[in-house]
Structure formats: structure tokens, C-alpha cells
Write a protein that holds these residues in place. Structure first.
Motif, PDB file in Angstrom:
ATOM      1  N   THR A 191       0.804  -1.228   0.000  1.00 24.03           N
ATOM      2  CA  THR A 191       0.000   0.000   0.000  1.00 24.03           C
ATOM      3  C   THR A 191       0.838   1.279   0.000  1.00 24.03           C
ATOM      4  O   THR A 191       0.342   2.332  -0.413  1.00 24.03           O
ATOM      5  CB  THR A 191      -0.956   0.055   1.208  1.00 24.03           C
ATOM      6  OG1 THR A 191      -0.204  -0.083   2.416  1.00 24.03           O
ATOM      7  CG2 THR A 191      -2.016  -1.037   1.122  1.00 24.03           C
ATOM      8  N   LYS A 192       2.078   1.219   0.447  1.00 29.27           N
ATOM      9  CA  LYS A 192       2.900   2.431   0.440  1.00 29.27           C
ATOM     10  C   LYS A 192       3.449   2.666  -0.960  1.00 29.27           C
ATOM     11  O   LYS A 192       4.131   1.811  -1.531  1.00 29.27           O
ATOM     12  CB  LYS A 192       4.039   2.337   1.449  1.00 29.27           C
ATOM     13  CG  LYS A 192       4.783   3.656   1.625  1.00 29.27           C
ATOM     14  CD  LYS A 192       5.796   3.591   2.754  1.00 29.27           C
ATOM     15  CE  LYS A 192       6.464   4.949   2.953  1.00 29.27           C
ATOM     16  NZ  LYS A 192       7.452   4.935   4.048  1.00 29.27           N
ATOM     17  N   VAL A 193       3.149   3.828  -1.514  1.00 23.32           N
ATOM     18  CA  VAL A 193       3.481   4.117  -2.905  1.00 23.32           C
ATOM     19  C   VAL A 193       4.287   5.411  -3.004  1.00 23.32           C
ATOM     20  O   VAL A 193       4.224   6.270  -2.130  1.00 23.32           O
ATOM     21  CB  VAL A 193       2.203   4.250  -3.765  1.00 23.32           C
ATOM     22  CG1 VAL A 193       1.466   2.927  -3.837  1.00 23.32           C
ATOM     23  CG2 VAL A 193       1.291   5.361  -3.229  1.00 23.32           C
ATOM     24  N   PRO A 194       5.046   5.571  -4.085  1.00 24.43           N
ATOM     25  CA  PRO A 194       5.708   6.857  -4.331  1.00 24.43           C
ATOM     26  C   PRO A 194       4.681   7.905  -4.719  1.00 24.43           C
ATOM     27  O   PRO A 194       3.643   7.584  -5.306  1.00 24.43           O
ATOM     28  CB  PRO A 194       6.662   6.541  -5.485  1.00 24.43           C
ATOM     29  CG  PRO A 194       6.006   5.403  -6.202  1.00 24.43           C
ATOM     30  CD  PRO A 194       5.329   4.583  -5.140  1.00 24.43           C
ATOM     31  N   LEU A 195       4.957   9.143  -4.396  1.00 20.88           N
ATOM     32  CA  LEU A 195       4.051  10.220  -4.780  1.00 20.88           C
ATOM     33  C   LEU A 195       4.847  11.504  -4.932  1.00 20.88           C
ATOM     34  O   LEU A 195       5.422  12.020  -3.969  1.00 20.88           O
ATOM     35  CB  LEU A 195       2.945  10.397  -3.738  1.00 20.88           C
ATOM     36  CG  LEU A 195       1.912  11.507  -4.012  1.00 20.88           C
ATOM     37  CD1 LEU A 195       1.241  11.324  -5.366  1.00 20.88           C
ATOM     38  CD2 LEU A 195       0.872  11.547  -2.896  1.00 20.88           C
TER      39      LEU A 195
END
Length: 419
Positions: free
Chosen positions: A279-283
């Protein structure tokens, strides 16, 4: 192009986890282009997807709404996307990708003037059959980033002076990991054919305990090489935008729909759990002209829709907040995922703050809620209140029509490890 309007460019990568990018602290230099982009963007250190798999994550990204609103029980689009909002405001809109789950078969072409999902629905039958046969021969599962770039740039070059919204969704970082050309041996000396890579990826999904340490490392090596390839192609696309003087008058957002797992919790790929790995994504958010900033406060992919709408001054429908404004330090973001198969009666939820996370699982049949790891009672109470709210939303929803998916979609899904 007139600067009275700001264009919007959304680039998303499928199954790209944040901690495998060098700008997020990874030990390999997998993302030099995105590392450079971070120097002129707002980079969100702790960004989380609204879900852990495409069928719920991409709808949330495009609508700014939680998945329980964004799609119906058949995963068809159930609410308006940012493309529709911007189209109504006078923007030319286009989307380019090759993920069957967010194709026109599920209604995701709504609001787009031009929608290229790399499928043949609606085209001449003989052409479609010939293309399918060719795709099978060359073991082709999706359009490479280079193809997505070429198609989207061709569309851009055909515009007049109207503002535009462009969405490119890249599939290269999704399994099976088959990095092209020189990238295939970038991080490993082992030569792996496409068929072998596909078999290993499928076995990791079906029988994760059978994967040896060496095979796990090979999967990671191939995945990282796909990231490096995709990063290079994003670099080519950004260079093309600069050559056309488009980047300086455009809002650019780069993110992912979800991450990918490599056995950390006993599974590979991205099943319907809500662990950090998936669930942790680059942004990265780059306003016109650029802005260098790092933000540690939790952010959500739901915020993408709100950011776009706030920047161009249209719509106020998102469950998120604008990422170009200052975020409150005590912010909580939430994720959700529907169970599937024998677990279809389950709904999973997670909340995250700067202090930690909390997880729970709700049984729709019994109405009971079981909590897992939770960083304190206050976070648990907040998640419980959030679940109560989502249950009320869910009870007010009606299921959409269950339409059959085209044979080509089934074949693509099988190749991508979904069958």
C-alpha cells in the motif's frame, strides 16, 4: 500554449512500491529520473494507496473516492472520474494503458475523449483476431512504457490550444517481471526467458512456500530492473514534454496504484491485504514551475483527485485533500480492500498516522470486526469510527450489472498472474 490554463498530467505505475526507489532510500539506484524529479517536486515520504490491488486502487486514484463508492460490486466504475470533471470544464482528456481491469469493459473510458486501453473491443473482428494471435506468439501481456509514451505523445501533438488532462498508466513493474533488452541482466547474471519468468512469478503466487531464497532474490532483481526501465521511459516522456514547452504550464503527478510483496507476510504479488509493502506508494507532485519540498505527513492516493481539482479550480467531490496545501501534522489516512473467493465476505481496513498504523477485518455476514496490529487505543477508536461510516455507505449502495469480460481480457489477466 496559453498559460491561462494549466494542463494536468498523471503518470502512474502498476505495482510500484515506494521503498524500491532510490529517492525513498533503496540501496540500488533504480530511479535516477524520479530522483531528479524529486528535486523539483513535492515528494511525499509516507503516501498510501486507498487499496492494495488495481480493481480498487485505480478507481480511487481516478475518482478521489474510496473504492466502496468508486466501483460497484462488479468493479465497474460507479462514480465520476477526474477525467469527466475536467472534460466538462473544457479540457481535452486522454488515457493510455493496458490493464484489463480498468479498461472500457469496466466503464473506465467514461470522461475520456480518447481512451487507449490496448484492447480490441469495438475494433474490426478480423483485426482483433489477428492481433490476438500475434500477441500470443510473442508472449505479450501489456504495452511497454515506450509504446504508451509514443501513443500519448501522438495524441498531444494533435491538440490545438485547449488545456488537457493526460493519464499514462505503465504496466512494466507489474509481474511477470520480464525486463527488456539490456535491463534483463542489469541486476542479475542469470539469463531468464519470458516463459521462465512467468512460471516463477505464478508459482510465487500459487505456492509461496516453494520459493527459495535464491528465487526470491531473482524475482527482486528482475522487479528492480523493470523499475529502472520504467524510470528511464518516464525520463524520455518528461524530456518530450520539455521539448514541447508543456511541463512548465502543467501540473505533473507521478505515483503508483499499489506496491508488490516479496514474501514479507507469506505471500507474493499484491493480494487483498493492506500491509505497507503493497500500500505504500511513491508520490511526487510537481506544480507548474516546480517546487522542491519533502512532506512526512501521511498522504493518500485519494488526494490526487482533490489536488487536480483544486489546481484547476473545478469540482469538489474528492474524499481527499489538495497536496499543494499544507497538510495537518495529525492527519490520518485510510485504506480498504474487499476479500475475494472464499473470503469475499470480508472487508479489510487500515488507518495510518505519523505515529503508526491500525488494521481490522469486518465480516459482512456476522457484522463482527476483528482488530489486528494497532498503534494505540486512540487510533483503534478512529479506525472503528471510519469503518462504521463506510458500512453506512456500503449499505446504501446497489450492485451494478455483472457483464461478461471479453476473451482477450481473460487471456491478459491469466498472463499477469490473476487466474
Amino acid at each position: 500554449m496559453s498559460v491561462d490554463w494549466e494542463n494536468v498530467i498523471l503518470l502512474s505505475a502498476d505495482a510500484l512500491r515506494a521503498d524500491h526507489l532510490s529517492s525513498y532510500g533503496y540501496q540500488r539506484e533504480t530511479s535516477p529520473v524520479l530522483d531528479d524529479l524529486a528535486q523539483e517536486s513535492i515528494r511525499f515520504e509516507n503516501a498510501y494507496s486507498a487499496s492494495s490491488h488495481t480493481r480498487e486502487a485505480v478507481p480511487a486514484l481516478l475518482t478521489g473516492e474510496y473504492p466502496d463508492v468508486a466501483v460497484d460490486d462488479s468493479y465497474r466504475l460507479a462514480t465520476e472520474t477526474v477525467a469527466s470533471t475536467l472534460s466538462e470544464a473544457g479540457f481535452a482528456t486522454a488515457g493510455f494503458h493496458s490493464n484489463p481491469f480498468v479498461s472500457r469493459a469496466y466503464g473506465f473510458d467514461e470522461g475520456f475523449d480518447h481512451f487507449d486501453d490496448d484492447l480490441h473491443l469495438g475494433q474490426h473482428k478480423l483485426v482483433a483476431l489477428a492481433q490476438r494471435a500475434f500477441d500470443k506468439l510473442r508472449n505479450r501481456h501489456y504495452a511497454r512504457a515506450e509504446e504508451i509514451n509514443d501513443r500519448s505523445l501522438e495524441w498531444l501533438d494533435g491538440l490545438d490550444d485547449e488545456p488537457f488532462f493526460l493519464w499514462n498508466h505503465y504496466m512494466d513493474t507489474h509481474g511477470p517481471y520480464e525486463p527488456p533488452g539490456e535491463y534483463a541482466t542489469l541486476y542479475t547474471d542469470e539469463s531468464v526467458s519470458g516463459r521462465e519468468a512467468q512460471k516463477l512469478y505464478q508459482r510465487a503466487i500459487d505456492d509461496p512456500e516453494s520459493i527459495t531464497d535464491e528465487e526470491r532474490q531473482l524475482l527482486i532483481d528482475l522487479y528492480d530492473a523493470e523499475i529502472r526501465y520504467n524510470d528511464a521511459q518516464i525520463g524520455e516522456f518528461l524530456a518530450a514534454l520539455r521539448e514541447r514547452d508543456l511541463l512548465k504550464v502543467s501540473l505533473l503527478i507521478v505515483t503508483a496504484d499499489h506496491g508488490d510483496a516479496f514474501g514479507e507476510h507469506g505471500y507474493y504479488e499484491h493480494p487483498r491485504y493492506l500491509h505497507t509493502e503493497i500500500t505504500k506508494v511513491p508520490l511526487y507532485v510537481r506544480p507548474p514551475g516546480g517546487r522542491a519540498e519533502e512532506v512526512a505527513t501521511p498522504a493518500s492516493t485519494l488526494d490526487v483527485g482533490a489536488t487536480i481539482e483544486a489546481t484547476v479550480g473545478v469540482g469538489e467531490t474528492s474524499d481527499g485533500v489538495s497536496l499543494v496545501e499544507e497538510l495537518p501534522d495529525d492527519r490520518t489516512v485510510f485504506s480498504q480492500a474487499r476479500g475475494e473467493g472464499e473470503h469475499s465476505h470480508l472487508r479489510r481496513y487500515a488507518s495510518r498516522t505519523a505515529a503508526g498504523a491500525c488494521f481490522c477485518e469486518r465480516n459482512r455476514e456476522s457484522g463482527t470486526i476483528e482488530f489486528g496490529e494497532c498503534a494505540g487505543s486512540a487510533l483503534r477508536e478512529e479506525l472503528e469510527a471510519h469503518v462504521d461510516e463506510r458500512v453506512r455507505v456500503e449499505n446504501g449502495e446497489s450492485a451494478g450489472d455483472d457483464e461478461e469480460v471479453d476473451e482477450e481480457i481473460e487471456r491478459r489477466l491469466d498472463a499477469l498472474g490473476y487466474k
